[in-house]
Design an enzyme around this catalytic site. Structure first.
Site, PDB file in Angstrom:
ATOM      1  N   HIS A 135      20.357  25.174  24.840  1.00  0.00           N
ATOM      2  CA  HIS A 135      19.780  26.498  25.090  1.00  0.00           C
ATOM      3  C   HIS A 135      18.261  26.310  25.215  1.00  0.00           C
ATOM      4  O   HIS A 135      17.696  25.391  24.611  1.00  0.00           O
ATOM      5  CB  HIS A 135      20.110  27.375  23.867  1.00  0.00           C
ATOM      6  CG  HIS A 135      19.732  28.816  23.986  1.00  0.00           C
ATOM      7  ND1 HIS A 135      18.457  29.278  23.743  1.00  0.00           N
ATOM      8  CD2 HIS A 135      20.475  29.896  24.286  1.00  0.00           C
ATOM      9  CE1 HIS A 135      18.436  30.595  23.895  1.00  0.00           C
ATOM     10  NE2 HIS A 135      19.649  31.001  24.230  1.00  0.00           N
ATOM     11  N   ASP A 212      21.395  22.973  16.296  1.00  0.00           N
ATOM     12  CA  ASP A 212      21.367  24.383  16.676  1.00  0.00           C
ATOM     13  C   ASP A 212      22.784  24.920  16.426  1.00  0.00           C
ATOM     14  O   ASP A 212      23.703  24.669  17.198  1.00  0.00           O
ATOM     15  CB  ASP A 212      20.962  24.485  18.153  1.00  0.00           C
ATOM     16  CG  ASP A 212      21.196  25.878  18.736  1.00  0.00           C
ATOM     17  OD1 ASP A 212      21.765  26.738  18.036  1.00  0.00           O
ATOM     18  OD2 ASP A 212      20.815  26.092  19.898  1.00  0.00           O
ATOM     19  N   GLN A 215      25.872  29.162  17.753  1.00  0.00           N
ATOM     20  CA  GLN A 215      27.212  29.527  18.223  1.00  0.00           C
ATOM     21  C   GLN A 215      28.310  28.964  17.322  1.00  0.00           C
ATOM     22  O   GLN A 215      29.462  29.366  17.433  1.00  0.00           O
ATOM     23  CB  GLN A 215      27.440  29.021  19.654  1.00  0.00           C
ATOM     24  CG  GLN A 215      26.525  29.630  20.683  1.00  0.00           C
ATOM     25  CD  GLN A 215      26.798  31.113  20.924  1.00  0.00           C
ATOM     26  OE1 GLN A 215      27.849  31.640  20.569  1.00  0.00           O
ATOM     27  NE2 GLN A 215      25.839  31.796  21.504  1.00  0.00           N
ATOM     28  N   LYS A 238      24.641  36.445  15.781  1.00  0.00           N
ATOM     29  CA  LYS A 238      25.771  35.740  16.415  1.00  0.00           C
ATOM     30  C   LYS A 238      26.965  35.700  15.461  1.00  0.00           C
ATOM     31  O   LYS A 238      28.079  35.387  15.867  1.00  0.00           O
ATOM     32  CB  LYS A 238      25.399  34.290  16.744  1.00  0.00           C
ATOM     33  CG  LYS A 238      24.121  34.121  17.522  1.00  0.00           C
ATOM     34  CD  LYS A 238      24.324  34.321  18.989  1.00  0.00           C
ATOM     35  CE  LYS A 238      23.075  33.893  19.754  1.00  0.00           C
ATOM     36  NZ  LYS A 238      23.047  34.409  21.112  1.00  0.00           N
ATOM     37  N   CYS A 376      20.353  31.340  29.436  1.00  0.00           N
ATOM     38  CA  CYS A 376      19.266  30.612  28.774  1.00  0.00           C
ATOM     39  C   CYS A 376      19.551  29.117  28.729  1.00  0.00           C
ATOM     40  O   CYS A 376      19.228  28.430  27.744  1.00  0.00           O
ATOM     41  CB  CYS A 376      19.016  31.139  27.363  1.00  0.00           C
ATOM     42  SG  CYS A 376      18.360  32.790  27.358  1.00  0.00           S
TER      43      CYS A 376
HETATM   44  N1  PMP Z   1      21.062  28.444  20.652  1.00  0.00           N
HETATM   45  C1  PMP Z   1      22.195  28.887  21.186  1.00  0.00           C
HETATM   46  C2  PMP Z   1      23.312  27.936  21.451  1.00  0.00           C
HETATM   47  C3  PMP Z   1      22.332  30.236  21.480  1.00  0.00           C
HETATM   48  O1  PMP Z   1      23.472  30.687  22.027  1.00  0.00           O
HETATM   49  C4  PMP Z   1      21.256  31.112  21.227  1.00  0.00           C
HETATM   50  C5  PMP Z   1      21.349  32.575  21.577  1.00  0.00           C
HETATM   51  N2  PMP Z   1      21.893  32.843  22.829  1.00  0.00           N
HETATM   52  C6  PMP Z   1      20.100  30.588  20.656  1.00  0.00           C
HETATM   53  C7  PMP Z   1      20.040  29.247  20.384  1.00  0.00           C
HETATM   54  C8  PMP Z   1      18.924  31.439  20.351  1.00  0.00           C
HETATM   55  O2  PMP Z   1      19.233  32.336  19.322  1.00  0.00           O
HETATM   56  P1  PMP Z   1      18.279  33.547  18.976  1.00  0.00           P
HETATM   57  O3  PMP Z   1      17.975  34.231  20.260  1.00  0.00           O
HETATM   58  O4  PMP Z   1      19.095  34.371  18.035  1.00  0.00           O
HETATM   59  O5  PMP Z   1      17.071  32.962  18.323  1.00  0.00           O
END
Ligand code: PMP
Length: 417
Positions: A135, A212, A215, A238, A376
């Site tokens: 991401h 990270d 998910q 999430k 993203c």
């Molecule tokens: N990593 C992953 C795999 C995500 O799916 C997301 C959110 N789409 C993020 C990081 C970023 O999370 P946040 O916007 O809650 O900081």
């Protein structure tokens, strides 16, 4: 000890989907005259009443600032907020709740690690490794850091299924690498990475690993000690908790060795104009008034997930995922992007020449909420040679019947083009 209200959560002996769906008030609403089918949980999950009530009850009954007040409300608010931290720490099997830093979410957690842990250590020519399926939040903070220090960003490739090239990872790991940032479950592809194995590989080269886990948290039981990572990042929204709150986990010794990231109230022990000294963990990394209700709500989300049981949730979601994968594969002209052997709850796809945005807009008329775009993860789109995909992602409340309605709607959309 004050406990958040959680009246709407009862112990579940089996995974009773009809009863579970009633925990989510939003699932009762209609969109464009059709029952809502929410297939966008990977972007943000819906909240159960247990979470909504915990936040609501906090503001109605206990609201005050935390930590610094002697009055009753402040103590109650502190109990509730710290209770959320304690629950989260237990949930991820952190050895101590002092190791759980509340942040705004995964993005902020990664930026914190980049700037506080890694920046002081980096020299020009040092390397930071990320994978091709990250991401943006696990790419851009490291890129900024490379610009600041002269370090180099290296990328672990993926294959056509959307799986990591483990041989390439092995070759890229070296003493020059000062950090490996890796996603546990890809939001764009659904790939589950073998993170524990990767941490073992990295350890041979003394490379710290940041996972990270945004998910992963809603789909699988995370045990940060068993993973063997240096840092673990998560987002409340999430995992059925509030937005604007998440966490960073790292060992106390690691956090103790890091300088504060942001300065302000709460994170200090003593301030003069000549010098300030830092508070103990976790306060050292929580400058300013935190998202108090967020921490309380995240604790309620942890209770909710614990009561349902992550193995049961995963089993249910995997059924929906397999069913949907089979149904979508039968549709002429539909290409699934991301066919890893180990996947969780996400299907990205392209349908013929139909632009995903058009598809998403039309399918909304059938009450189906899905996501379209680059998710993203632009480098993933570049790898597969597509500008965007449509993505359905499932949560614990989704059903095979919803998949049937969605597939019928997709067939109708295809006929329009
Ligand atoms: N990593 C992953 C795999 C995500 O799916 C997301 C959110 N789409 C993020 C990081 C970023 O999370 P946040 O916007 O809650 O900081």
């Amino acid at each position: 000890m004050i406990e958040p209200v959680s009246a709407s959560v009862e112990p579940e002996s089996t995974f009773n989907i009809n009863r579970i769906r009633r925990d989510f008030p939003i699932l009762e609403r209609e969109v464009r005259g059709k029952p809502l089918i929410y297939f966008d949980t990977a972007a943000s999950a819906q909240r159960p009443l247990a979470v909504i009530d915990a936040v609501n009850n906090f503001y109605r009954e206990h609201n005050a600032n935390v930590h610094r007040g002697v009055h009753t409300l402040s103590q109650e608010a502190t109990d509730l907020y710290e209770g959320g931290r304690r629950k989260l720490a237990q949930f991820i099997n952190a050895p101590s709740e002092r190791e759980v830093i509340f942040t705004r979410g995964t993005t902020e957690s990664i930026n914190l690690v980049a700037q506080s842990f890694l920046r002081p250590k980096l020299k020009p020519g040092d390397e930071i490794l990320v994978t091709h399926m990250e991401h943006h939040s696990n790419i851009v903070p490291w890129q900024i850091l490379c610009q600041q220090t002269g370090a180099l960003l290296r990328v672990v490739p993926i294959n056509q299924r959307g799986e990591l090239e483990m041989g390439a990872l092995q070759r890229l790991l070296s003493e020059r690498v000062k950090m490996l940032g890796i996603v546990q479950v890809s939001n764009a592809l659904g790939t589950i990475n073998p993170v524990a194995e990767i941490c073992r590989m990295a350890k041979h080269h003394g490379v710290p690993v940041l996972v990270d886990g945004a998910q992963a948290m809603p789909h699988m039981q995370v045990d940060v000690q068993a993973l063997g990572c240096e840092f673990f990042c998560l987002s409340g929204h999430k995992m059925y908790g509030p937005t604007g709150v998440g966490a960073l986990w790292a060992r106390e010794s690691t956090l103790d060795s890091m300088p504060p990231w942001q300065g302000g109230g709460e994170m200090i022990r003593h301030v003069t104009f000549e010098e300030s000294t830092w508070n103990d963990l976790p306060a050292k990394f929580e400058a300013g008034t935190p998202n108090i209700a967020g921490g309380v709500g995240l604790g309620a989300a942890v209770d909710y997930l614990s009561k349902l049981g992550l193995p049961e949730i995963a089993a249910h979601e995997n059924q929906v995922l397999s069913y949907a994968t089979e149904k979508l594969a039968e549709i002429d002209g539909l290409r699934i992007i991301g066919t890893a052997r180990d996947k969780a709850s996400v299907i990205s796809f392209i349908l013929g020449d139909i632009h995903p945005h058009d598809l998403g807009t039309i399918i909304d008329h059938y009450g189906v909420a899905l996501r379209t775009g680059h998710h993203c993860a632009m480098p993933v789109m570049q790898f597969f040679g597509v500008p965007a995909t449509a993505r359905v992602s499932f949560g614990l409340y989704n059903t095979q019947q919803e998949v049937d309605v969605f597939v019928d709607a997709l067939l109708k959309v295809r006929e329009m083009f």
